[in-house]
Design a protein around this motif. Structure first.
Motif, PDB file in Angstrom:
ATOM      1  N   ARG A 234     -23.855  89.890  58.564  1.00  0.00           N
ATOM      2  CA  ARG A 234     -25.146  89.408  59.078  1.00  0.00           C
ATOM      3  C   ARG A 234     -25.732  88.327  58.174  1.00  0.00           C
ATOM      4  O   ARG A 234     -26.309  87.356  58.656  1.00  0.00           O
ATOM      5  CB  ARG A 234     -26.134  90.566  59.226  1.00  0.00           C
ATOM      6  CG  ARG A 234     -25.929  91.394  60.468  1.00  0.00           C
ATOM      7  CD  ARG A 234     -27.092  92.328  60.724  1.00  0.00           C
ATOM      8  NE  ARG A 234     -27.470  93.127  59.570  1.00  0.00           N
ATOM      9  CZ  ARG A 234     -26.962  94.318  59.272  1.00  0.00           C
ATOM     10  NH1 ARG A 234     -26.055  94.857  60.043  1.00  0.00           N
ATOM     11  NH2 ARG A 234     -27.368  94.974  58.211  1.00  0.00           N
ATOM     12  N   ALA A 235     -25.577  88.498  56.853  1.00  0.00           N
ATOM     13  CA  ALA A 235     -26.118  87.502  55.918  1.00  0.00           C
ATOM     14  C   ALA A 235     -25.388  86.166  56.060  1.00  0.00           C
ATOM     15  O   ALA A 235     -26.007  85.111  55.965  1.00  0.00           O
ATOM     16  CB  ALA A 235     -26.008  88.015  54.486  1.00  0.00           C
ATOM     17  N   SER A 236     -24.085  86.205  56.304  1.00  0.00           N
ATOM     18  CA  SER A 236     -23.326  84.955  56.412  1.00  0.00           C
ATOM     19  C   SER A 236     -23.357  84.368  57.828  1.00  0.00           C
ATOM     20  O   SER A 236     -22.912  83.251  58.040  1.00  0.00           O
ATOM     21  CB  SER A 236     -21.883  85.160  55.952  1.00  0.00           C
ATOM     22  OG  SER A 236     -21.227  86.076  56.789  1.00  0.00           O
ATOM     23  N   HIS A 237     -23.860  85.110  58.791  1.00  0.00           N
ATOM     24  CA  HIS A 237     -23.975  84.635  60.173  1.00  0.00           C
ATOM     25  C   HIS A 237     -25.404  84.857  60.666  1.00  0.00           C
ATOM     26  O   HIS A 237     -25.629  85.389  61.753  1.00  0.00           O
ATOM     27  CB  HIS A 237     -22.989  85.384  61.082  1.00  0.00           C
ATOM     28  CG  HIS A 237     -21.563  85.167  60.750  1.00  0.00           C
ATOM     29  ND1 HIS A 237     -20.906  85.886  59.777  1.00  0.00           N
ATOM     30  CD2 HIS A 237     -20.666  84.285  61.236  1.00  0.00           C
ATOM     31  CE1 HIS A 237     -19.663  85.477  59.692  1.00  0.00           C
ATOM     32  NE2 HIS A 237     -19.487  84.506  60.565  1.00  0.00           N
ATOM     33  N   SER A 238     -26.377  84.422  59.878  1.00  0.00           N
ATOM     34  CA  SER A 238     -27.783  84.724  60.173  1.00  0.00           C
ATOM     35  C   SER A 238     -28.276  84.110  61.472  1.00  0.00           C
ATOM     36  O   SER A 238     -29.233  84.606  62.066  1.00  0.00           O
ATOM     37  CB  SER A 238     -28.665  84.274  59.016  1.00  0.00           C
ATOM     38  OG  SER A 238     -28.508  82.882  58.815  1.00  0.00           O
ATOM     39  N   SER A 239     -27.645  83.060  61.948  1.00  0.00           N
ATOM     40  CA  SER A 239     -28.118  82.419  63.182  1.00  0.00           C
ATOM     41  C   SER A 239     -27.343  82.882  64.411  1.00  0.00           C
ATOM     42  O   SER A 239     -27.548  82.344  65.502  1.00  0.00           O
ATOM     43  CB  SER A 239     -28.009  80.899  63.048  1.00  0.00           C
ATOM     44  OG  SER A 239     -26.654  80.530  62.884  1.00  0.00           O
TER      45      SER A 239
ATOM     46  N   ASN B 157     -40.406  88.183  62.144  1.00  0.00           N
ATOM     47  CA  ASN B 157     -40.403  86.915  61.423  1.00  0.00           C
ATOM     48  C   ASN B 157     -41.788  86.731  60.818  1.00  0.00           C
ATOM     49  O   ASN B 157     -42.766  86.591  61.526  1.00  0.00           O
ATOM     50  CB  ASN B 157     -40.087  85.750  62.357  1.00  0.00           C
ATOM     51  CG  ASN B 157     -38.714  85.868  62.944  1.00  0.00           C
ATOM     52  OD1 ASN B 157     -37.822  86.417  62.311  1.00  0.00           O
ATOM     53  ND2 ASN B 157     -38.530  85.374  64.147  1.00  0.00           N
TER      54      ASN B 157
END
Length: 147
Positions: free
Chosen positions: A62-67, A130
């Motif tokens: 999730r951290a490396s594919h945040s978008s 957010n």
């Protein structure tokens, strides 16, 4: 004649492989996928180390594919609209209490100078996760009314 068994996933009869004496799933792709899913769910229930490792791996992904989800929703408007409709339905079933962040507090007194978290609400009563940290400086404080 070889003995047949019924697949745990699809229920169809199959002949087990000779080198897999306890085979319980047939060799179709869907049934093998079900076998792996069942194995993983069982492992997650019984093995704390496996569960912890999976959680860390998912957090790293999730951290490396945040978008990922932002791009997915942009590319799949039907999914986005279905999700919004389902959220509206869930909101309508609530007791008219707004959905908010878990760290929102209600202050009984006026805000003073300091750091605050602001949340964007796209629909009335719905705050998303957010948030922005901002500094609010009070330039003038309310005064007591004359007696």
């Amino acid at each position: 004649m070889k003995s047949t068994r019924l697949c745990l996933s699809c229920g169809n009869p199959f002949v087990p492989l000779p080198h897999v004496p306890r085979q319980r799933y047939c060799s179709s792709k869907a049934c093998q996928r079900a076998r792996r899913r069942d194995w993983q769910n069982h492992r997650l229930r019984i093995d704390d180390d496996y569960r912890d490792n999976q959680a860390r791996a998912q957090a790293k992904w999730r951290a490396s594919h945040s978008s990922y989800w932002r791009e997915y929703r942009a590319a799949h408007p039907a999914y986005r609209e279905r999700n919004r409709g389902m959220q509206r339905l869930r909101n309508s079933r609530r007791n008219f209490e707004p959905i908010a962040n878990m760290d929102v507090t209600v202050s009984p007194q006026p805000l003073g100078s300091g750091f605050y978290v602001l949340c964007d609400a796209h629909e009335a009563g719905v705050a998303n996760m957010n948030a922005w940290t901002v500094h609010i400086a009070v330039l003038s404080a309310p005064t007591a009314p004359p007696i």
